[in-house]
Scaffold this active site. Structure first.
Site, PDB file in Angstrom:
ATOM      1  N   VAL A  21       0.825  -1.202   0.032  1.00  0.00           N
ATOM      2  CA  VAL A  21       0.075   0.128  -0.065  1.00  0.00           C
ATOM      3  C   VAL A  21       0.927   1.239   0.132  1.00  0.00           C
ATOM      4  CG1 VAL A  21      -1.518   1.366   1.213  1.00  0.00           C
ATOM      5  CG2 VAL A  21      -1.877  -1.061   1.293  1.00  0.00           C
ATOM      6  N   GLY A  25       1.468   3.862  -3.034  1.00  0.00           N
ATOM      7  CA  GLY A  25       1.136   5.086  -2.833  1.00  0.00           C
ATOM      8  C   GLY A  25       2.273   6.304  -3.358  1.00  0.00           C
ATOM      9  N   PHE A  41       5.555  -0.891 -10.996  1.00  0.00           N
ATOM     10  CA  PHE A  41       4.597  -1.669 -10.251  1.00  0.00           C
ATOM     11  C   PHE A  41       5.242  -2.436  -9.120  1.00  0.00           C
ATOM     12  CE2 PHE A  41       5.746  -4.759 -13.513  1.00  0.00           C
ATOM     13  CZ  PHE A  41       5.692  -5.948 -12.741  1.00  0.00           C
ATOM     14  N   LYS A  55      13.785 -24.462   2.195  1.00  0.00           N
ATOM     15  CA  LYS A  55      14.917 -23.519   2.336  1.00  0.00           C
ATOM     16  C   LYS A  55      15.635 -23.555   3.516  1.00  0.00           C
ATOM     17  CE  LYS A  55      16.376 -18.709   1.562  1.00  0.00           C
ATOM     18  NZ  LYS A  55      16.175 -17.419   0.951  1.00  0.00           N
ATOM     19  N   ARG A  57      15.822 -26.433   5.211  1.00  0.00           N
ATOM     20  CA  ARG A  57      17.020 -27.821   4.994  1.00  0.00           C
ATOM     21  C   ARG A  57      18.247 -27.407   4.129  1.00  0.00           C
ATOM     22  NH1 ARG A  57      11.847 -30.612   4.717  1.00  0.00           N
ATOM     23  NH2 ARG A  57      11.823 -30.513   2.419  1.00  0.00           N
ATOM     24  N   HIS A 120      19.192  -5.569  -4.113  1.00  0.00           N
ATOM     25  CA  HIS A 120      18.360  -6.141  -2.728  1.00  0.00           C
ATOM     26  C   HIS A 120      18.639  -5.356  -1.508  1.00  0.00           C
ATOM     27  CE1 HIS A 120      18.098 -10.580  -4.523  1.00  0.00           C
ATOM     28  NE2 HIS A 120      17.501  -9.705  -5.506  1.00  0.00           N
ATOM     29  N   GLU A 139      12.646  -8.619   2.661  1.00  0.00           N
ATOM     30  CA  GLU A 139      13.590  -8.615   1.448  1.00  0.00           C
ATOM     31  C   GLU A 139      12.868  -7.769   0.333  1.00  0.00           C
ATOM     32  OE1 GLU A 139      16.381 -11.762  -0.807  1.00  0.00           O
ATOM     33  OE2 GLU A 139      14.489 -11.664  -1.822  1.00  0.00           O
ATOM     34  N   ILE A 153      11.463 -15.742 -16.100  1.00  0.00           N
ATOM     35  CA  ILE A 153      11.488 -16.830 -17.208  1.00  0.00           C
ATOM     36  C   ILE A 153      12.741 -17.697 -16.670  1.00  0.00           C
ATOM     37  CG2 ILE A 153      12.151 -17.518 -19.443  1.00  0.00           C
ATOM     38  CD1 ILE A 153       9.745 -15.872 -19.482  1.00  0.00           C
TER      39      ILE A 153
HETATM   40  P1  0O2 Z   1      -2.309  -1.752 -10.487  1.00  0.00           P
HETATM   41  O1  0O2 Z   1      -2.926  -0.491  -9.972  1.00  0.00           O
HETATM   42  O2  0O2 Z   1      -2.135  -2.167 -11.819  1.00  0.00           O
HETATM   43  O3  0O2 Z   1      -0.897  -1.894  -9.640  1.00  0.00           O
HETATM   44  P2  0O2 Z   1      -3.219  -9.048  -3.585  1.00  0.00           P
HETATM   45  O4  0O2 Z   1      -3.642  -9.771  -4.949  1.00  0.00           O
HETATM   46  O5  0O2 Z   1      -4.116  -8.253  -3.029  1.00  0.00           O
HETATM   47  O6  0O2 Z   1      -2.294  -9.826  -2.888  1.00  0.00           O
HETATM   48  P3  0O2 Z   1      -2.245  -7.403  -5.699  1.00  0.00           P
HETATM   49  O7  0O2 Z   1      -1.199  -6.015  -5.505  1.00  0.00           O
HETATM   50  O8  0O2 Z   1      -3.417  -7.133  -6.403  1.00  0.00           O
HETATM   51  O9  0O2 Z   1      -2.207  -7.928  -4.293  1.00  0.00           O
HETATM   52  O10 0O2 Z   1      -1.164  -8.432  -6.444  1.00  0.00           O
HETATM   53  P4  0O2 Z   1       0.212  -8.873  -6.550  1.00  0.00           P
HETATM   54  O11 0O2 Z   1       0.337 -10.307  -7.228  1.00  0.00           O
HETATM   55  O12 0O2 Z   1       1.176  -8.644  -5.440  1.00  0.00           O
HETATM   56  O13 0O2 Z   1       0.700  -7.458  -7.447  1.00  0.00           O
HETATM   57  C1  0O2 Z   1       0.494  -7.810  -8.962  1.00  0.00           C
HETATM   58  C2  0O2 Z   1       0.297  -6.205  -9.253  1.00  0.00           C
HETATM   59  O14 0O2 Z   1       1.529  -6.085 -10.137  1.00  0.00           O
HETATM   60  C3  0O2 Z   1      -1.075  -6.054 -10.135  1.00  0.00           C
HETATM   61  O15 0O2 Z   1      -1.455  -4.767  -9.892  1.00  0.00           O
HETATM   62  C4  0O2 Z   1      -0.533  -6.357 -11.526  1.00  0.00           C
HETATM   63  O16 0O2 Z   1      -1.535  -5.493 -12.353  1.00  0.00           O
HETATM   64  C5  0O2 Z   1       0.832  -5.559 -11.446  1.00  0.00           C
HETATM   65  N1  0O2 Z   1       1.633  -6.131 -12.284  1.00  0.00           N
HETATM   66  C6  0O2 Z   1       1.895  -7.421 -12.635  1.00  0.00           C
HETATM   67  N2  0O2 Z   1       2.791  -7.826 -13.646  1.00  0.00           N
HETATM   68  C7  0O2 Z   1       2.882  -6.373 -14.268  1.00  0.00           C
HETATM   69  C8  0O2 Z   1       3.606  -6.043 -15.529  1.00  0.00           C
HETATM   70  O17 0O2 Z   1       4.133  -6.655 -16.176  1.00  0.00           O
HETATM   71  N3  0O2 Z   1       3.472  -4.671 -15.750  1.00  0.00           N
HETATM   72  C9  0O2 Z   1       2.543  -3.691 -14.690  1.00  0.00           C
HETATM   73  N4  0O2 Z   1       2.597  -2.581 -15.110  1.00  0.00           N
HETATM   74  N5  0O2 Z   1       2.006  -4.043 -13.820  1.00  0.00           N
HETATM   75  C10 0O2 Z   1       2.150  -5.648 -13.479  1.00  0.00           C
HETATM   76  P5  0O2 Z   1      -2.686  -4.217  -9.013  1.00  0.00           P
HETATM   77  O18 0O2 Z   1      -2.049  -4.079  -7.687  1.00  0.00           O
HETATM   78  O19 0O2 Z   1      -3.652  -5.409  -9.142  1.00  0.00           O
HETATM   79  O20 0O2 Z   1      -3.063  -2.876  -9.539  1.00  0.00           O
HETATM   80  P1  0O2 Z   2      12.323 -17.268  -4.158  1.00  0.00           P
HETATM   81  O1  0O2 Z   2      11.186 -16.888  -3.211  1.00  0.00           O
HETATM   82  O2  0O2 Z   2      12.049 -18.630  -4.711  1.00  0.00           O
HETATM   83  O3  0O2 Z   2      12.663 -16.179  -5.164  1.00  0.00           O
HETATM   84  P2  0O2 Z   2      23.364 -15.473  -0.169  1.00  0.00           P
HETATM   85  O4  0O2 Z   2      23.531 -16.405   0.872  1.00  0.00           O
HETATM   86  O5  0O2 Z   2      23.012 -14.151   0.479  1.00  0.00           O
HETATM   87  O6  0O2 Z   2      24.533 -15.527  -1.052  1.00  0.00           O
HETATM   88  P3  0O2 Z   2      20.671 -15.899  -0.750  1.00  0.00           P
HETATM   89  O7  0O2 Z   2      20.322 -15.697   0.351  1.00  0.00           O
HETATM   90  O8  0O2 Z   2      20.291 -16.924  -1.805  1.00  0.00           O
HETATM   91  O9  0O2 Z   2      22.201 -15.666  -1.023  1.00  0.00           O
HETATM   92  O10 0O2 Z   2      20.253 -14.650  -1.388  1.00  0.00           O
HETATM   93  P4  0O2 Z   2      20.357 -13.870  -3.028  1.00  0.00           P
HETATM   94  O11 0O2 Z   2      21.383 -14.544  -3.654  1.00  0.00           O
HETATM   95  O12 0O2 Z   2      20.360 -12.296  -2.577  1.00  0.00           O
HETATM   96  O13 0O2 Z   2      18.764 -14.275  -3.446  1.00  0.00           O
HETATM   97  C1  0O2 Z   2      17.713 -13.823  -3.148  1.00  0.00           C
HETATM   98  C2  0O2 Z   2      16.588 -14.010  -3.864  1.00  0.00           C
HETATM   99  O14 0O2 Z   2      17.045 -13.233  -4.985  1.00  0.00           O
HETATM  100  C3  0O2 Z   2      16.269 -15.384  -4.457  1.00  0.00           C
HETATM  101  O15 0O2 Z   2      15.483 -15.894  -3.630  1.00  0.00           O
HETATM  102  C4  0O2 Z   2      15.444 -15.076  -5.841  1.00  0.00           C
HETATM  103  O16 0O2 Z   2      14.209 -14.480  -5.385  1.00  0.00           O
HETATM  104  C5  0O2 Z   2      16.394 -13.979  -6.325  1.00  0.00           C
HETATM  105  N1  0O2 Z   2      17.559 -14.400  -7.065  1.00  0.00           N
HETATM  106  C6  0O2 Z   2      18.689 -14.687  -6.673  1.00  0.00           C
HETATM  107  N2  0O2 Z   2      19.605 -15.215  -7.568  1.00  0.00           N
HETATM  108  C7  0O2 Z   2      18.785 -15.475  -8.751  1.00  0.00           C
HETATM  109  C8  0O2 Z   2      18.915 -16.075 -10.028  1.00  0.00           C
HETATM  110  O17 0O2 Z   2      19.843 -16.707 -10.502  1.00  0.00           O
HETATM  111  N3  0O2 Z   2      17.936 -16.115 -10.646  1.00  0.00           N
HETATM  112  C9  0O2 Z   2      16.729 -15.818 -10.293  1.00  0.00           C
HETATM  113  N4  0O2 Z   2      15.552 -15.861 -11.174  1.00  0.00           N
HETATM  114  N5  0O2 Z   2      16.260 -15.349  -9.143  1.00  0.00           N
HETATM  115  C10 0O2 Z   2      17.470 -15.168  -8.069  1.00  0.00           C
HETATM  116  P5  0O2 Z   2      15.101 -17.531  -3.373  1.00  0.00           P
HETATM  117  O18 0O2 Z   2      15.877 -17.978  -2.269  1.00  0.00           O
HETATM  118  O19 0O2 Z   2      15.722 -18.221  -4.771  1.00  0.00           O
HETATM  119  O20 0O2 Z   2      13.597 -17.609  -3.028  1.00  0.00           O
END
Ligand code: 0O2
Ligand code: 0O2
Length: 217
Positions: A21, A25, A41, A55, A57, A120, A139, A153
């Site tokens: 929120v 804002g 976003f 994690k 483990r 981060h 985080e 991806i």
């Molecule tokens: P707005 O006004 O578009 O930001 P909740 O479902 O209650 O846990 P929330 O925020 O609805 O909470 O869902 P989530 O999954 O935490 O956040 C997703 C938000 O990120 C949504 O916006 C999505 O529209 C937005 N989002 C995801 N992917 C993209 C993207 O590629 N581009 C853009 N611009 N927005 C993305 P809100 O919050 O529904 O509304």
């Molecule tokens: P989740 O929820 O699946 O994303 P460290 O011990 O500090 O060296 P740590 O604790 O793994 O390493 O922290 P780090 O490297 O900062 O990574 C924390 C998070 O960053 C990960 O969460 C991922 O979300 C993202 N991340 C880090 N490296 C990569 C990567 O190579 N590819 C992608 N796609 N995301 C990455 P988790 O733990 O994977 O959990």
């Protein structure tokens, strides 16, 4: 250990919801002021119980020490249009009174071996419970849209291959990460023109309906 997970995770759920929120804002404030905002976003999640157990483990984190040793029970992700915005967001977060940065990892300037880029911040956040304030870790990952595209991806492929990518896929992911980086660089160089176009678009969008909306030349 017999744990009431819903109760244990409640402060983290509240943290994620409150921060979403607050951060949304900020974004809205920029929009209403017709200024370029550094936040595109925001998403957030509480780590699912299965992932917590896995994690704990693999990282050898005792369940008694989750609150202090698992920093991403609450996770917030902030997506920015441009690389420069990441640093603006970091500055904004560091000056807040409701967040204390306890750790900083700059994977934007220093990408991970996988090709991963993001900034981060591990922060302490005061969450108001019924009769006490609890300080929980959260985080916050800050990244561009291109970095997010790549990470999403790669994360889903990682899930499929269980972290053991065939060499060919590994190389292609590295190349894709480089392309995402180039895209960010290219977008930065034309940032000013895009910002100007966005300002004109928002301005035109808000004109009365009878006044047709057109992009300015
Ligand atoms: P707005 O006004 O578009 O930001 P909740 O479902 O209650 O846990 P929330 O925020 O609805 O909470 O869902 P989530 O999954 O935490 O956040 C997703 C938000 O990120 C949504 O916006 C999505 O529209 C937005 N989002 C995801 N992917 C993209 C993207 O590629 N581009 C853009 N611009 N927005 C993305 P809100 O919050 O529904 O509304
Ligand atoms: P989740 O929820 O699946 O994303 P460290 O011990 O500090 O060296 P740590 O604790 O793994 O390493 O922290 P780090 O490297 O900062 O990574 C924390 C998070 O960053 C990960 O969460 C991922 O979300 C993202 N991340 C880090 N490296 C990569 C990567 O190579 N590819 C992608 N796609 N995301 C990455 P988790 O733990 O994977 O959990």
């Amino acid at each position: 250990m017999d744990r009431d997970w819903e109760l244990f995770l409640l402060p983290y759920t509240q943290t994620v919801n409150e921060l979403k929120v607050k951060l949304k804002g900020i974004r809205t404030t920029y929009q209403l002021n017709k200024m370029h905002g550094p936040i595109e976003f925001v998403t957030g999640r509480v780590k699912p119980i299965n992932s917590i157990l896995l994690k704990s483990r693999t990282r050898n984190i005792s369940l008694e020490k989750l609150e202090t040793d698992m920093e991403d029970l609450a996770g917030i992700r902030i997506m920015c249009p441009f690389v420069e915005d990441i640093h603006d967001v970091v500055r904004l977060l560091k000056q807040r009174h409701d967040l204390k940065v306890v750790q900083e990892k700059d994977y934007v300037s220093h990408k991970k071996d996988s090709g991963y880029r993001s900034y981060h911040l591990i922060c302490e956040y005061p969450v108001q419970l019924i009769d006490e304030v609890k300080y929980v870790l959260v985080e916050i990952q800050i990244r561009t849209l291109a970095m997010n595209f790549w990470a999403s991806i790669e994360h889903s492929l990682n899930y499929k291959y269980q972290g053991e990518f065939p060499e060919e896929i590994n190389l292609r992911l590295q190349k894709a990460a480089e392309s995402a980086f180039q895209l960010d660089e290219e977008m930065s160089t034309i940032r000013e023109e895009i910002k100007e176009a966005q300002r004109n678009f928002i301005f035109k969008e808000q004109e009365p309906r009878h006044d047709q909306t057109h992009w300015k030349d």
